[in-house]
Enzyme design. Structure first.
Site, PDB file in Angstrom:
ATOM      1  N   LYS A  88       0.029   4.270  -0.239  1.00 31.62           N
ATOM      2  CA  LYS A  88      -0.634   5.410   0.406  1.00 31.62           C
ATOM      3  C   LYS A  88      -0.473   6.664  -0.462  1.00 31.62           C
ATOM      4  CE  LYS A  88      -0.264   3.109   4.828  1.00 31.62           C
ATOM      5  NZ  LYS A  88      -0.225   3.252   6.289  1.00 31.62           N
ATOM      6  N   HIS A 125      -9.572   0.564   5.092  1.00 29.37           N
ATOM      7  CA  HIS A 125      -8.323   0.868   5.800  1.00 29.37           C
ATOM      8  C   HIS A 125      -8.597   1.823   6.952  1.00 29.37           C
ATOM      9  CE1 HIS A 125      -4.213   2.183   6.589  1.00 29.37           C
ATOM     10  NE2 HIS A 125      -3.817   1.114   5.919  1.00 29.37           N
ATOM     11  N   GLY A 128       2.396   2.183  10.883  1.00 27.86           N
ATOM     12  CA  GLY A 128       3.296   3.325  10.739  1.00 27.86           C
ATOM     13  C   GLY A 128       3.968   3.769  12.018  1.00 27.86           C
ATOM     14  N   GLU A 150      -5.162  -5.317  10.501  1.00 29.20           N
ATOM     15  CA  GLU A 150      -4.194  -4.244  10.707  1.00 29.20           C
ATOM     16  C   GLU A 150      -4.486  -3.543  12.032  1.00 29.20           C
ATOM     17  OE1 GLU A 150      -2.192  -2.679   6.886  1.00 29.20           O
ATOM     18  OE2 GLU A 150      -4.121  -1.706   7.075  1.00 29.20           O
ATOM     19  N   ASN A 181       0.854  -1.189   0.000  1.00 32.49           N
ATOM     20  CA  ASN A 181       0.000   0.000   0.000  1.00 32.49           C
ATOM     21  C   ASN A 181       0.890   1.239   0.000  1.00 32.49           C
ATOM     22  OD1 ASN A 181      -1.930   1.969   0.323  1.00 32.49           O
ATOM     23  ND2 ASN A 181      -2.503   1.373   2.404  1.00 32.49           N
ATOM     24  N   GLU A 193      -7.115   4.318   8.004  1.00 35.38           N
ATOM     25  CA  GLU A 193      -6.969   5.741   7.675  1.00 35.38           C
ATOM     26  C   GLU A 193      -8.220   6.278   6.995  1.00 35.38           C
ATOM     27  OE1 GLU A 193      -2.210   4.963   7.372  1.00 35.38           O
ATOM     28  OE2 GLU A 193      -3.333   5.294   5.517  1.00 35.38           O
TER      29      GLU A 193
END
Length: 249
Positions: A13, A96, A172, A166, A11, A98
């Site tokens: 991003k 996801h 991150g 996740e 990914n 995010e």
């Protein structure tokens, strides 16, 4: 039952210039991996999807990072599953953390996106995971079930769904779930699929791990029986992505 083929997703991003994407594709095209054992998919930003698909070797799949529930219309800033399909894109990442946190996407909306993408013929990497606060409150399982349940209510055919666990606290941050922590949750998801969907779906659905996966920790994670691959963030932009792919060879 045939062994589940592993999947490694990258990914990207909101990263990548024309120059850096060209360099990254050149690196990816040099990676040799056993296609019978592992599937590799990368997810560039929407602007680069067409370029990446046309220049990347066919053995590596390409994924969108998001899509909407509608075919077309007055939805400024959105991309449809049909448009991804029209550009030869095979996959899409949905749910996801995010998207859930920054853009306030509900589990119900995400489930509708998953169903629409599957109906159009895309394969879906569906993401779920708990925050650090939820884990400390012993809510991991209930949170995951609340994210999975709306999908199970709409989706009947799971053959083109990959679940990516996740943990939000590991994305991150450099903080990685231990192999035992990841295995425990993957086994819980598999058991939930067995009870809620079917034993066949539980046995055949790939459940991959994401959350600060790197070249240095992938080997310890890959040995767990219910970890069927990885969804890789930052490391997918670096040469170490090859190490992560090849750990499954």
């Amino acid at each position: 039952m045939a062994e589940r083929k592993k999947l490694v997703g990258g990914n990207w991003k909101m990263n990548g210039t024309r120059s850096s994407v060209t360099t990254l594709v050149e690196l990816l095209n040099k990676i040799e991996f056993n296609t019978d054992k592992v599937e590799v998919v990368v997810a560039p930003v929407a602007l680069h999807l067409s370029t990446v698909r046309s220049s990347l070797k066919k053995e590596i799949g390409v994924s969108g990072q998001n899509c909407y529930t509608e075919t077309s219309g007055a939805f400024t800033g959105e991309v449809s599953a049909e448009q991804l399909k029209d550009f030869g894109i095979e996959w899409v990442i949905l749910g996801h953390s995010e998207r859930r946190s920054w853009f306030h996407e509900s589990s119900e909306l995400i489930a509708k996106k998953v169903k629409h993408a599957l109906d159009v013929g895309l394969k879906v990497i569906f993401c779920c995971g708990e925050t650090e606060q939820q884990r400390k409150a012993d809510q991991t399982q209930s949170v995951l079930e609340s994210q999975l349940k709306p999908v199970a209510e709409l989706v009947k055919d799971w053959s083109n769904v990959v679940i990516a666990y996740e943990p939000v606290w590991a994305i991150g941050t450099g903080q990685v779930a231990t192999p035992q922590q990841a295995q425990e949750v993957h086994a819980q998801i598999r058991e939930w699929l067995k009870k809620t969907v079917s034993e066949e779906v539980s046995k055949t659905t790939r459940i991959i791990y994401g959350g600060s996966v790197s070249g240095s920790n992938c080997a310890s994670l890959h040995s767990q029986p219910d970890i069927d691959g990885f969804l890789v963030g930052g490391a997918s932009l670096k040469p170490e992505f090859e190490t992560i792919v090849k750990v499954w060879n």
